[in-house]
Design a protein around this motif. Sequence first.
Motif, PDB file in Angstrom:
ATOM      1  N   ASP A 119       0.840  -1.196   0.000  1.00 39.10           N
ATOM      2  CA  ASP A 119       0.000   0.000   0.000  1.00 39.10           C
ATOM      3  C   ASP A 119       0.884   1.259   0.000  1.00 39.10           C
ATOM      4  O   ASP A 119       2.115   1.168   0.012  1.00 39.10           O
ATOM      5  N   LYS A 120       0.257   2.407  -0.008  1.00 39.82           N
ATOM      6  CA  LYS A 120       1.013   3.666  -0.076  1.00 39.82           C
ATOM      7  C   LYS A 120       1.988   3.804   1.090  1.00 39.82           C
ATOM      8  O   LYS A 120       3.151   4.156   0.891  1.00 39.82           O
ATOM      9  N   GLN A 121       1.539   3.556   2.307  1.00 39.61           N
ATOM     10  CA  GLN A 121       2.422   3.671   3.473  1.00 39.61           C
ATOM     11  C   GLN A 121       3.567   2.648   3.406  1.00 39.61           C
ATOM     12  O   GLN A 121       4.700   2.961   3.766  1.00 39.61           O
ATOM     13  N   GLY A 122       3.265   1.458   2.960  1.00 44.46           N
ATOM     14  CA  GLY A 122       4.297   0.427   2.816  1.00 44.46           C
ATOM     15  C   GLY A 122       5.361   0.839   1.806  1.00 44.46           C
ATOM     16  O   GLY A 122       6.565   0.657   2.038  1.00 44.46           O
ATOM     17  N   LYS A 123       4.927   1.385   0.699  1.00 44.28           N
ATOM     18  CA  LYS A 123       5.884   1.832  -0.330  1.00 44.28           C
ATOM     19  C   LYS A 123       6.730   3.013   0.172  1.00 44.28           C
ATOM     20  O   LYS A 123       7.915   3.088  -0.125  1.00 44.28           O
ATOM     21  N   GLU A 124       6.119   3.916   0.931  1.00 42.81           N
ATOM     22  CA  GLU A 124       6.877   5.040   1.499  1.00 42.81           C
ATOM     23  C   GLU A 124       7.915   4.542   2.505  1.00 42.81           C
ATOM     24  O   GLU A 124       9.053   5.010   2.530  1.00 42.81           O
ATOM     25  N   PHE A 125       7.498   3.580   3.337  1.00 47.12           N
ATOM     26  CA  PHE A 125       8.435   3.015   4.295  1.00 47.12           C
ATOM     27  C   PHE A 125       9.599   2.345   3.568  1.00 47.12           C
ATOM     28  O   PHE A 125      10.767   2.565   3.904  1.00 47.12           O
ATOM     29  N   GLU A 126       9.274   1.542   2.569  1.00 42.40           N
ATOM     30  CA  GLU A 126      10.312   0.835   1.810  1.00 42.40           C
ATOM     31  C   GLU A 126      11.277   1.816   1.141  1.00 42.40           C
ATOM     32  O   GLU A 126      12.493   1.579   1.118  1.00 42.40           O
ATOM     33  N   ALA A 127      10.741   2.918   0.612  1.00 45.01           N
ATOM     34  CA  ALA A 127      11.588   3.912  -0.054  1.00 45.01           C
ATOM     35  C   ALA A 127      12.597   4.525   0.922  1.00 45.01           C
ATOM     36  O   ALA A 127      13.721   4.859   0.547  1.00 45.01           O
ATOM     37  N   ALA A 128      12.212   4.665   2.189  1.00 46.98           N
ATOM     38  CA  ALA A 128      13.128   5.212   3.193  1.00 46.98           C
ATOM     39  C   ALA A 128      14.010   4.121   3.793  1.00 46.98           C
ATOM     40  O   ALA A 128      15.181   4.354   4.110  1.00 46.98           O
ATOM     41  N   TYR A 129      13.463   2.930   3.949  1.00 46.77           N
ATOM     42  CA  TYR A 129      14.147   1.835   4.633  1.00 46.77           C
ATOM     43  C   TYR A 129      15.289   1.239   3.793  1.00 46.77           C
ATOM     44  O   TYR A 129      16.405   1.067   4.301  1.00 46.77           O
ATOM     45  N   ASP A 130      15.016   0.901   2.553  1.00 46.21           N
ATOM     46  CA  ASP A 130      16.008   0.182   1.739  1.00 46.21           C
ATOM     47  C   ASP A 130      17.347   0.905   1.606  1.00 46.21           C
ATOM     48  O   ASP A 130      18.397   0.294   1.831  1.00 46.21           O
ATOM     49  N   PRO A 131      17.355   2.204   1.244  1.00 47.48           N
ATOM     50  CA  PRO A 131      18.660   2.873   1.124  1.00 47.48           C
ATOM     51  C   PRO A 131      19.419   2.936   2.454  1.00 47.48           C
ATOM     52  O   PRO A 131      20.643   2.778   2.491  1.00 47.48           O
ATOM     53  N   ASN A 132      18.681   3.145   3.550  1.00 45.41           N
ATOM     54  CA  ASN A 132      19.337   3.210   4.857  1.00 45.41           C
ATOM     55  C   ASN A 132      19.850   1.845   5.296  1.00 45.41           C
ATOM     56  O   ASN A 132      20.924   1.744   5.899  1.00 45.41           O
ATOM     57  N   ARG A 133      19.121   0.805   5.007  1.00 42.58           N
ATOM     58  CA  ARG A 133      19.590  -0.545   5.319  1.00 42.58           C
ATOM     59  C   ARG A 133      20.883  -0.827   4.562  1.00 42.58           C
ATOM     60  O   ARG A 133      21.851  -1.342   5.128  1.00 42.58           O
ATOM     61  N   THR A 134      20.917  -0.463   3.304  1.00 42.19           N
ATOM     62  CA  THR A 134      22.124  -0.675   2.492  1.00 42.19           C
ATOM     63  C   THR A 134      23.310   0.094   3.063  1.00 42.19           C
ATOM     64  O   THR A 134      24.421  -0.433   3.161  1.00 42.19           O
ATOM     65  N   LYS A 135      23.075   1.343   3.472  1.00 44.70           N
ATOM     66  CA  LYS A 135      24.143   2.153   4.071  1.00 44.70           C
ATOM     67  C   LYS A 135      24.668   1.525   5.363  1.00 44.70           C
ATOM     68  O   LYS A 135      25.873   1.497   5.606  1.00 44.70           O
ATOM     69  N   ILE A 136      23.745   1.037   6.186  1.00 43.04           N
ATOM     70  CA  ILE A 136      24.147   0.425   7.460  1.00 43.04           C
ATOM     71  C   ILE A 136      24.950  -0.851   7.200  1.00 43.04           C
ATOM     72  O   ILE A 136      25.983  -1.086   7.835  1.00 43.04           O
ATOM     73  N   GLU A 137      24.502  -1.670   6.277  1.00 45.32           N
ATOM     74  CA  GLU A 137      25.231  -2.900   5.949  1.00 45.32           C
ATOM     75  C   GLU A 137      26.638  -2.572   5.446  1.00 45.32           C
ATOM     76  O   GLU A 137      27.607  -3.245   5.808  1.00 45.32           O
ATOM     77  N   HIS A 138      26.741  -1.547   4.634  1.00 49.07           N
ATOM     78  CA  HIS A 138      28.056  -1.128   4.123  1.00 49.07           C
ATOM     79  C   HIS A 138      28.945  -0.626   5.265  1.00 49.07           C
ATOM     80  O   HIS A 138      30.123  -0.989   5.357  1.00 49.07           O
ATOM     81  N   ALA A 139      28.367   0.191   6.147  1.00 49.25           N
ATOM     82  CA  ALA A 139      29.139   0.733   7.272  1.00 49.25           C
ATOM     83  C   ALA A 139      29.620  -0.374   8.202  1.00 49.25           C
ATOM     84  O   ALA A 139      30.764  -0.345   8.676  1.00 49.25           O
ATOM     85  N   VAL A 140      28.775  -1.360   8.464  1.00 50.00           N
ATOM     86  CA  VAL A 140      29.177  -2.479   9.316  1.00 50.00           C
ATOM     87  C   VAL A 140      30.314  -3.260   8.646  1.00 50.00           C
ATOM     88  O   VAL A 140      31.260  -3.682   9.317  1.00 50.00           O
ATOM     89  N   GLY A 141      30.245  -3.423   7.338  1.00 48.57           N
ATOM     90  CA  GLY A 141      31.331  -4.088   6.612  1.00 48.57           C
ATOM     91  C   GLY A 141      32.656  -3.359   6.783  1.00 48.57           C
ATOM     92  O   GLY A 141      33.711  -3.976   6.961  1.00 48.57           O
ATOM     93  N   ILE A 142      32.603  -2.035   6.765  1.00 45.06           N
ATOM     94  CA  ILE A 142      33.809  -1.230   6.977  1.00 45.06           C
ATOM     95  C   ILE A 142      34.331  -1.412   8.408  1.00 45.06           C
ATOM     96  O   ILE A 142      35.536  -1.530   8.631  1.00 45.06           O
TER      97      ILE A 142
END
Length: 114
Positions: A50-73
């Motif tokens: 739904d709209k709220q789910g898509k908005e959450f995903e749009a904010a969540y996915d890039p931040n999750r990727t950044k966190i995973e990258h930072a933890v790798g570092i």
Amino acid sequence: MSDRGEILDISTDDLRSSAPTFAKESDQLRDAAAALKSTLDGLASPWGDDKQGKEFEAAYDPNRTKIEHAVGILVQGLASVHTGMADMADNHVDNEDLVKSMFDQGTVEAQGRE
């Protein structure tokens, strides 16, 4: 040769004994990050389409990727501290031996001139 550098007061034994802690912590962080990633991947997209789910995903996915990258570092950084401390201990001993041999050689040369 003593364990401690006489001028810099560096304990090579302390460096060597502390270094493995960083490797252990690096391994534990890597394992925890892999477990978290696996669990999150297994959840797929629980927020829905739904709209709220898509908005959450749009904010969540890039931040999750950044966190995973930072933890790798961080994992790499902890592992490199382990290597750096072990190398520092070895280099200090090598340098101390070199300086000692230079002084010993200078003493021998000075005695030869007497």
